[in-house]
Design an enzyme around this catalytic site. Structure first.
Site, PDB file in Angstrom:
ATOM      1  N   SER A  50       0.823  -1.208   0.000  1.00  0.00           N
ATOM      2  CA  SER A  50       0.000   0.000   0.000  1.00  0.00           C
ATOM      3  C   SER A  50       0.857   1.259   0.000  1.00  0.00           C
ATOM      4  O   SER A  50       2.035   1.246   0.370  1.00  0.00           O
ATOM      5  CB  SER A  50      -0.905   0.012   1.237  1.00  0.00           C
ATOM      6  OG  SER A  50      -1.566  -1.220   1.371  1.00  0.00           O
TER       7      SER A  50
HETATM    8  N1  SAH Z   1      -0.938  -4.898   3.945  1.00  0.00           N
HETATM    9  C1  SAH Z   1      -0.122  -5.222   2.800  1.00  0.00           C
HETATM   10  C2  SAH Z   1      -0.777  -4.919   1.457  1.00  0.00           C
HETATM   11  C3  SAH Z   1      -1.910  -5.819   1.220  1.00  0.00           C
HETATM   12  S1  SAH Z   1      -2.357  -6.098  -0.448  1.00  0.00           S
HETATM   13  C4  SAH Z   1       1.251  -4.574   2.890  1.00  0.00           C
HETATM   14  O1  SAH Z   1       1.526  -3.877   3.870  1.00  0.00           O
HETATM   15  O2  SAH Z   1       2.063  -4.800   1.991  1.00  0.00           O
HETATM   16  C5  SAH Z   1      -3.752  -7.123  -0.087  1.00  0.00           C
HETATM   17  C6  SAH Z   1      -3.408  -8.519   0.349  1.00  0.00           C
HETATM   18  O3  SAH Z   1      -4.621  -9.134   0.731  1.00  0.00           O
HETATM   19  C7  SAH Z   1      -2.802  -9.374  -0.741  1.00  0.00           C
HETATM   20  O4  SAH Z   1      -1.551  -9.854  -0.333  1.00  0.00           O
HETATM   21  C8  SAH Z   1      -3.806 -10.504  -0.916  1.00  0.00           C
HETATM   22  O5  SAH Z   1      -3.205 -11.776  -1.169  1.00  0.00           O
HETATM   23  C9  SAH Z   1      -4.514 -10.505   0.422  1.00  0.00           C
HETATM   24  N2  SAH Z   1      -5.851 -11.089   0.432  1.00  0.00           N
HETATM   25  C10 SAH Z   1      -6.870 -10.927  -0.450  1.00  0.00           C
HETATM   26  N3  SAH Z   1      -7.939 -11.648  -0.077  1.00  0.00           N
HETATM   27  C11 SAH Z   1      -7.592 -12.302   1.070  1.00  0.00           C
HETATM   28  C12 SAH Z   1      -8.266 -13.210   1.938  1.00  0.00           C
HETATM   29  N4  SAH Z   1      -9.516 -13.620   1.711  1.00  0.00           N
HETATM   30  N5  SAH Z   1      -7.600 -13.669   3.021  1.00  0.00           N
HETATM   31  C13 SAH Z   1      -6.319 -13.285   3.269  1.00  0.00           C
HETATM   32  N6  SAH Z   1      -5.641 -12.435   2.487  1.00  0.00           N
HETATM   33  C14 SAH Z   1      -6.263 -11.949   1.397  1.00  0.00           C
END
Ligand code: SAH
Length: 218
Positions: free
Chosen positions: A65
């Site tokens: 992000s």
């Molecule tokens: N917080 C992260 C950015 C997240 S991007 C950082 O600091 O880098 C969003 C993430 O959510 C992705 O890695 C994706 O794989 C995850 N995601 C999406 N759906 C999900 C689910 N149902 N359960 C767990 N993770 C999920």
């Protein structure tokens, strides 16, 4: 200082300035973001852009992000030092590392095993021992460790997922981007009070979608 060190110091100063100018004003959040270097969470080509206030691509087609959004979400959680936090969407691990500076314990889950493995290695290197990374479908929360004081969802859901609301303590706060994946999403803060759930809308944002089930690599 060498020129290279000067350059990094300058970029870090600009990084903190960008955070402040976009509304990240909480001193504890700023000091956590000063302490946790975003560099190690970004690999390859994009690593030299670590101190820009931009989302960047990471493995598995996901994104780390934008730092100012990380700051605003962290600030909106109003974290207390004794809190037990659940983060859904480990991604690079950067957001979890910031949370680890402000709370007692952080559980972070991702549906992609590779992301969890790579983030775990960084947490070990940085000696962030209060983070527990887990491979799981976070739309169901983490029933074994529930309830939580704070929940942060870093992928966009159409609505705040019911299981997550159920795992939020009374007095607890959840921050979640809500909306269709490719249209406008809003960051929502949900507060669990004795009377029920209170919602407030914080800011327009853009996140990758929350996807059900584990990734193919899990
Ligand atoms: N917080 C992260 C950015 C997240 S991007 C950082 O600091 O880098 C969003 C993430 O959510 C992705 O890695 C994706 O794989 C995850 N995601 C999406 N759906 C999900 C689910 N149902 N359960 C767990 N993770 C999920």
């Amino acid at each position: 200082m060498s020129d290279a060190e000067d350059d990094i110091a300058e970029r870090k100063m600009q990084f903190l300035f960008a955070l402040r100018s976009k509304g990240v004003t909480d001193a504890r959040v700023l000091s956590a973001m000063e302490k946790i270097d975003r560099g190690p969470f970004i690999r390859g080509l994009f690593s030299e852009r670590a101190y820009e206030d931009m989302p960047l691509p990471i493995a598995c087609g996901q994104t780390i992000s934008q730092p100012s959004v990380v700051g605003l979400m962290t600030q909106a959680l109003r974290i207390e030092p004794r809190d037990k936090i659940l983060e859904v969407g480990t991604g690079s691990g950067y957001q979890a590392a910031i949370l680890s500076q402000l709370a007692r314990r952080v559980y972070t889950v991702d549906r992609h095993k590779r992301l969890v493995r790579e983030a775990s290695a960084i947490f070990n290197d940085l000696n962030l021992t209060n983070i527990t990374p887990v491979v799981a479908d976070g739309s169901f929360g983490l029933p074994d460790q529930a309830p939580f004081d704070r929940i942060l969802v870093t992928a966009a859901a159409e609505d705040p997922p019911g299981p997550l609301l159920a795992q939020l303590k009374i007095g607890g706060i959840m921050v979640v981007p809500v909306g269709q994946s490719d249209t406008v999403q809003h960051l929502i803060r949900v507060t669990h009070t004795e009377q029920g759930f209170e919602y407030d809308e914080l800011a327009p944002v853009r996140f990758v979608p929350l996807v059900e089930g584990l990734g193919k690599d899990a």
